[in-house]
Design a protein around this motif. Sequence first.
Motif, PDB file in Angstrom:
ATOM      1  N   SER A  71       0.818  -1.205   0.000  1.00 18.66           N
ATOM      2  CA  SER A  71       0.000   0.000   0.000  1.00 18.66           C
ATOM      3  C   SER A  71       0.847   1.249   0.000  1.00 18.66           C
ATOM      4  O   SER A  71       1.951   1.271   0.509  1.00 18.66           O
ATOM      5  N   SER A  72       0.302   2.251  -0.611  1.00 26.51           N
ATOM      6  CA  SER A  72       0.918   3.563  -0.517  1.00 26.51           C
ATOM      7  C   SER A  72       0.165   4.307   0.572  1.00 26.51           C
ATOM      8  O   SER A  72      -0.640   3.727   1.279  1.00 26.51           O
ATOM      9  N   GLY A  73       0.409   5.561   0.720  1.00 26.76           N
ATOM     10  CA  GLY A  73      -0.299   6.317   1.735  1.00 26.76           C
ATOM     11  C   GLY A  73       0.448   6.360   3.050  1.00 26.76           C
ATOM     12  O   GLY A  73       1.617   5.990   3.136  1.00 26.76           O
ATOM     13  N   THR A  74      -0.242   6.816   4.069  1.00 31.00           N
ATOM     14  CA  THR A  74       0.348   7.039   5.376  1.00 31.00           C
ATOM     15  C   THR A  74      -0.184   6.023   6.383  1.00 31.00           C
ATOM     16  O   THR A  74      -1.394   5.910   6.567  1.00 31.00           O
ATOM     17  N   PHE A  75       0.726   5.299   7.001  1.00 31.22           N
ATOM     18  CA  PHE A  75       0.379   4.315   8.036  1.00 31.22           C
ATOM     19  C   PHE A  75       1.404   4.417   9.146  1.00 31.22           C
ATOM     20  O   PHE A  75       2.597   4.525   8.881  1.00 31.22           O
ATOM     21  N   GLY A  76       0.949   4.400  10.379  1.00 30.97           N
ATOM     22  CA  GLY A  76       1.871   4.521  11.503  1.00 30.97           C
ATOM     23  C   GLY A  76       2.613   5.847  11.483  1.00 30.97           C
ATOM     24  O   GLY A  76       3.700   5.968  12.028  1.00 30.97           O
ATOM     25  N   GLY A  77       2.033   6.834  10.839  1.00 32.13           N
ATOM     26  CA  GLY A  77       2.638   8.163  10.785  1.00 32.13           C
ATOM     27  C   GLY A  77       3.684   8.337   9.695  1.00 32.13           C
ATOM     28  O   GLY A  77       4.291   9.392   9.593  1.00 32.13           O
ATOM     29  N   LEU A  78       3.901   7.299   8.871  1.00 31.57           N
ATOM     30  CA  LEU A  78       4.927   7.369   7.830  1.00 31.57           C
ATOM     31  C   LEU A  78       4.333   7.140   6.443  1.00 31.57           C
ATOM     32  O   LEU A  78       3.463   6.283   6.270  1.00 31.57           O
ATOM     33  N   THR A  79       4.855   7.859   5.471  1.00 30.43           N
ATOM     34  CA  THR A  79       4.459   7.656   4.083  1.00 30.43           C
ATOM     35  C   THR A  79       5.183   6.424   3.537  1.00 30.43           C
ATOM     36  O   THR A  79       6.091   5.885   4.185  1.00 30.43           O
ATOM     37  N   LEU A  80       4.806   6.011   2.334  1.00 29.23           N
ATOM     38  CA  LEU A  80       5.456   4.864   1.712  1.00 29.23           C
ATOM     39  C   LEU A  80       6.957   5.086   1.589  1.00 29.23           C
ATOM     40  O   LEU A  80       7.754   4.202   1.939  1.00 29.23           O
ATOM     41  N   ASP A  81       7.377   6.263   1.117  1.00 33.05           N
ATOM     42  CA  ASP A  81       8.811   6.544   0.987  1.00 33.05           C
ATOM     43  C   ASP A  81       9.517   6.512   2.341  1.00 33.05           C
ATOM     44  O   ASP A  81      10.632   6.008   2.457  1.00 33.05           O
ATOM     45  N   GLU A  82       8.868   7.039   3.367  1.00 33.73           N
ATOM     46  CA  GLU A  82       9.467   7.016   4.711  1.00 33.73           C
ATOM     47  C   GLU A  82       9.567   5.590   5.235  1.00 33.73           C
ATOM     48  O   GLU A  82      10.548   5.237   5.881  1.00 33.73           O
ATOM     49  N   ARG A  83       8.556   4.776   4.942  1.00 34.24           N
ATOM     50  CA  ARG A  83       8.615   3.365   5.362  1.00 34.24           C
ATOM     51  C   ARG A  83       9.712   2.620   4.621  1.00 34.24           C
ATOM     52  O   ARG A  83      10.403   1.780   5.200  1.00 34.24           O
ATOM     53  N   LYS A  84       9.912   2.929   3.339  1.00 38.25           N
ATOM     54  CA  LYS A  84      10.996   2.296   2.583  1.00 38.25           C
ATOM     55  C   LYS A  84      12.342   2.636   3.205  1.00 38.25           C
ATOM     56  O   LYS A  84      13.198   1.769   3.370  1.00 38.25           O
ATOM     57  N   LYS A  85      12.537   3.901   3.551  1.00 38.48           N
ATOM     58  CA  LYS A  85      13.788   4.323   4.193  1.00 38.48           C
ATOM     59  C   LYS A  85      13.962   3.636   5.540  1.00 38.48           C
ATOM     60  O   LYS A  85      15.068   3.233   5.908  1.00 38.48           O
TER      61      LYS A  85
END
Length: 115
Positions: A71-85
């Motif tokens: 999924s994209s979007g914001t989960f747990g306060g993080l965006t997809l790019d932030e989750r990837k990092k």
Amino acid sequence: MNIIVQSESLPLSAMLDRIEWHEKAACRNEDSDIFISNAQKNIKVAKSICKKCDVKLECLKTELSFPDEHSSGTFGGLTLDERKKLRIKIQKTKKQHELAGIAPPSLNKLLESHM
């Protein structure tokens, strides 16, 4: 645990019904489009809701249990790019500990240090 994000707009309560911590989620009665969208306006709103959520860590751990493509979007306060990092950071930390011959910190510790 399987969560399928559909393209139609569903209340998050419908998506969270099978997750143990869902009843405490600040987003429980919010429109899921806010969290699934990559529009900056929605990201800002989603992050403000996540910021005050008591189960943000549990949400992020659940989201990280799926592949990035989930999924994209914001989960747990993080965006997809932030989750990837964050995934990259977690993997690097685990690898560094493995190479040093010491046990890596738990996922909870790694996530708490990020939040």
